[in-house]
Write a protein that holds these residues in place. Structure first.
Motif, short mmCIF file in Angstrom:
data_model
loop_
_atom_site.label_atom_id
_atom_site.label_comp_id
_atom_site.label_asym_id
_atom_site.label_seq_id
_atom_site.Cartn_x
_atom_site.Cartn_y
_atom_site.Cartn_z
N ARG A 233 14.84 -47.53 -74.72
CA ARG A 233 14.74 -47.82 -76.16
C ARG A 233 14.25 -49.25 -76.39
O ARG A 233 13.39 -49.49 -77.24
CB ARG A 233 16.11 -47.62 -76.82
CG ARG A 233 16.12 -48.01 -78.28
CD ARG A 233 17.51 -47.88 -78.88
NE ARG A 233 17.92 -46.49 -78.99
CZ ARG A 233 19.10 -46.13 -79.46
NH1 ARG A 233 19.98 -47.04 -79.84
NH2 ARG A 233 19.41 -44.85 -79.55
N VAL A 234 14.78 -50.21 -75.63
CA VAL A 234 14.35 -51.60 -75.77
C VAL A 234 12.86 -51.73 -75.46
O VAL A 234 12.10 -52.37 -76.20
CB VAL A 234 15.18 -52.51 -74.85
CG1 VAL A 234 14.59 -53.92 -74.84
CG2 VAL A 234 16.63 -52.55 -75.30
N TYR A 237 10.69 -50.22 -78.30
CA TYR A 237 10.54 -51.05 -79.49
C TYR A 237 9.69 -52.29 -79.22
O TYR A 237 9.00 -52.79 -80.11
CB TYR A 237 11.91 -51.44 -80.04
CG TYR A 237 12.53 -50.36 -80.88
CD1 TYR A 237 12.12 -50.16 -82.20
CD2 TYR A 237 13.50 -49.53 -80.37
CE1 TYR A 237 12.67 -49.15 -82.98
CE2 TYR A 237 14.08 -48.52 -81.12
CZ TYR A 237 13.65 -48.33 -82.43
OH TYR A 237 14.19 -47.33 -83.20
N ASN A 238 9.75 -52.79 -78.00
CA ASN A 238 8.90 -53.94 -77.64
C ASN A 238 7.42 -53.56 -77.64
O ASN A 238 6.55 -54.41 -77.85
CB ASN A 238 9.27 -54.47 -76.26
CG ASN A 238 10.59 -55.23 -76.27
OD1 ASN A 238 11.05 -55.66 -77.33
ND2 ASN A 238 11.19 -55.39 -75.11
N LYS A 240 6.07 -51.25 -79.65
CA LYS A 240 5.88 -50.47 -80.87
C LYS A 240 4.43 -50.52 -81.36
O LYS A 240 3.83 -49.49 -81.71
CB LYS A 240 6.83 -50.99 -81.95
CG LYS A 240 6.77 -50.24 -83.26
CD LYS A 240 7.81 -50.81 -84.21
CE LYS A 240 7.75 -50.09 -85.55
NZ LYS A 240 8.74 -50.63 -86.53
N TYR A 332 11.84 -40.95 -81.00
CA TYR A 332 11.13 -42.02 -81.68
C TYR A 332 9.80 -41.52 -82.24
O TYR A 332 9.44 -41.80 -83.40
CB TYR A 332 10.88 -43.18 -80.71
CG TYR A 332 10.32 -44.42 -81.37
CD1 TYR A 332 11.15 -45.30 -82.05
CD2 TYR A 332 8.97 -44.71 -81.28
CE1 TYR A 332 10.64 -46.44 -82.64
CE2 TYR A 332 8.44 -45.84 -81.88
CZ TYR A 332 9.28 -46.70 -82.56
OH TYR A 332 8.78 -47.82 -83.15
N GLU A 336 9.63 -41.49 -86.27
CA GLU A 336 8.90 -42.64 -86.80
C GLU A 336 7.41 -42.52 -86.60
O GLU A 336 6.68 -43.51 -86.60
CB GLU A 336 9.43 -43.92 -86.17
CG GLU A 336 10.93 -44.10 -86.39
CD GLU A 336 11.39 -45.49 -86.01
OE1 GLU A 336 10.57 -46.43 -86.03
OE2 GLU A 336 12.57 -45.64 -85.70
N GLU A 339 5.28 -43.99 -89.19
CA GLU A 339 5.15 -45.44 -89.20
C GLU A 339 3.94 -45.89 -88.41
O GLU A 339 3.30 -46.88 -88.71
CB GLU A 339 6.42 -46.06 -88.62
CG GLU A 339 6.46 -47.58 -88.69
CD GLU A 339 7.76 -48.13 -88.17
OE1 GLU A 339 7.73 -49.30 -87.67
OE2 GLU A 339 8.78 -47.43 -88.25
#
Length: 343
Positions: A233-234, A237-238, A240, A332, A336, A339
């Protein structure tokens, strides 16, 4: 997928491991702790099973046959087995006993009873014990003074009060009571001697160890899955912005997932290898301490565990990586995805 793309995505996943090195180190360290606990619980469980297995083999049932001596002496022979010095003081006239008052008249018939017992379920072995062997065994278990006193029973004039019998070993002590009843119901069996309470305790301990080990392993596998998922997950998001660009140019979900999959598997496999090596040194240190302090005898060597533990740890690591990455990146991309198109 082309080979060149596969190489790129694999290299990208390995790069993620290094770029997020602090999170990776935290994940690897936690996974090592989880795998080490899993390994120690397996090692402990196997050693306990081995120790209890040795006790199980010693916890035999002594079966005595319905022969002439069982009629002549009855409870006197049982008292003698318990060490009562007055057990054989009463003289019994064998001439007053007829053949139809007992079922086992010779060794052949005694061995036939042994054969019937061996056909029962849950019987591992049946060893015929003659009354002479039985007497020798009882005398050997006494202190020298007692043994010397009772040597007169070896003379034919005095008579050996013991019956022919058998030493019976069961396969599963959890079925001890049920099996004992079946043995006692066999024609030709006069009486039995056993330690049923010990059998119940051994079965309870083995069941407890198995249940505890299963719960520990299950909980720690879940923890490992959560750890790898959070690491993914980290990283996700890094990256993204990079993911949004890949989506914008038409990259498939599989193309986006693969680097995260490689990252999760790498973390899991690395943790598995380190955990196996660490367990080797822990097990070696513990064994040396126990052997010197408690004079513990045989234990299972680590070589018997290493392949099984390594395969198990790699399987846990790979599955954690696969499941964690698939779940996190899939969720994700699904939630999203809009997005990405907006960026």
């Amino acid at each position: 997928m082309k080979l060149q793309s596969l190489r790129y995505l694999t290299a990208s996943g390995l790069k993620n491991v290094w770029v997020n090195k602090f999170m990776t180190l935290a994940s690897v360290g936690t996974l090592i702790a989880c795998m080490s606990i899993i390994g120690m619980s397996i090692i402990l469980s196997d050693n306990v099973d081995k120790a209890l297995g040795s006790i199980e083999k010693e916890n035999v049932v002594m079966v005595y046959f319905n022969d002439l001596n069982s009629v002549l002496y009855g409870s006197q022979a049982e008292n003698f087995l318990a060490g009562d010095e007055d057990a054989t003081s009463t003289f019994v006239d064998a001439s007053k006993v007829s053949d139809d008052q007992y079922l086992v008249h010779n060794e052949a018939e005694a061995r036939a009873v042994c054969e019937e017992i061996s056909k029962l379920d849950n019987i591992e072995s049946v060893e015929y014990i003659s009354k002479e062997q039985g007497l020798d065994g009882v005398l050997a278990s006494m202190n020298p003074a007692q043994a010397e006193y009772f040597t007169f029973l070896k003379d034919e004039a005095n008579g050996n009060p013991l019956s022919d019998g058998a030493r019976v070993t069961m396969s599963d002590l959890s079925l001890f009571g049920e099996t004992l009843q079946k043995i006692e119901s066999v024609q030709g069996v006069s009486s039995t001697q056993s330690h049923g309470d010990l059998a119940e305790k051994i079965s309870a301990i083995k069941h407890g160890v198995t249940v505890a080990g299963t719960w520990i392993v299950s909980i720690l596998i879940i923890i490992a899955l959560v750890i790898v998922s959070n690491t993914i997950r980290v990283t996700m998001y890094n990256r993204k912005l990079e993911i949004s660009i890949m989506k914008a140019v038409g990259a498939t979900d599989s193309f986006i997932r693969l680097p995260f999959l490689v990252e999760g598997i790498t973390i899991g496999v690395t943790s598995a290898v380190i955990s196996t090596g660490l367990l080797y040194f822990i097990y070696k240190a513990v064994l040396e301490t126990l052997k010197s302090a408690l004079s513990i005898g045989q234990v299972i060597p680590f070589a018997d565990f290493v392949l099984r533990l390594l395969i198990l740890f790699i399987a846990i690591g790979v599955l954690s990586g696969i499941i964690g990455s698939v779940i996190m990146i899939g969720r994700y991309l699904k939630r999203e995805g809009s997005e990405f198109s907006a960026l």
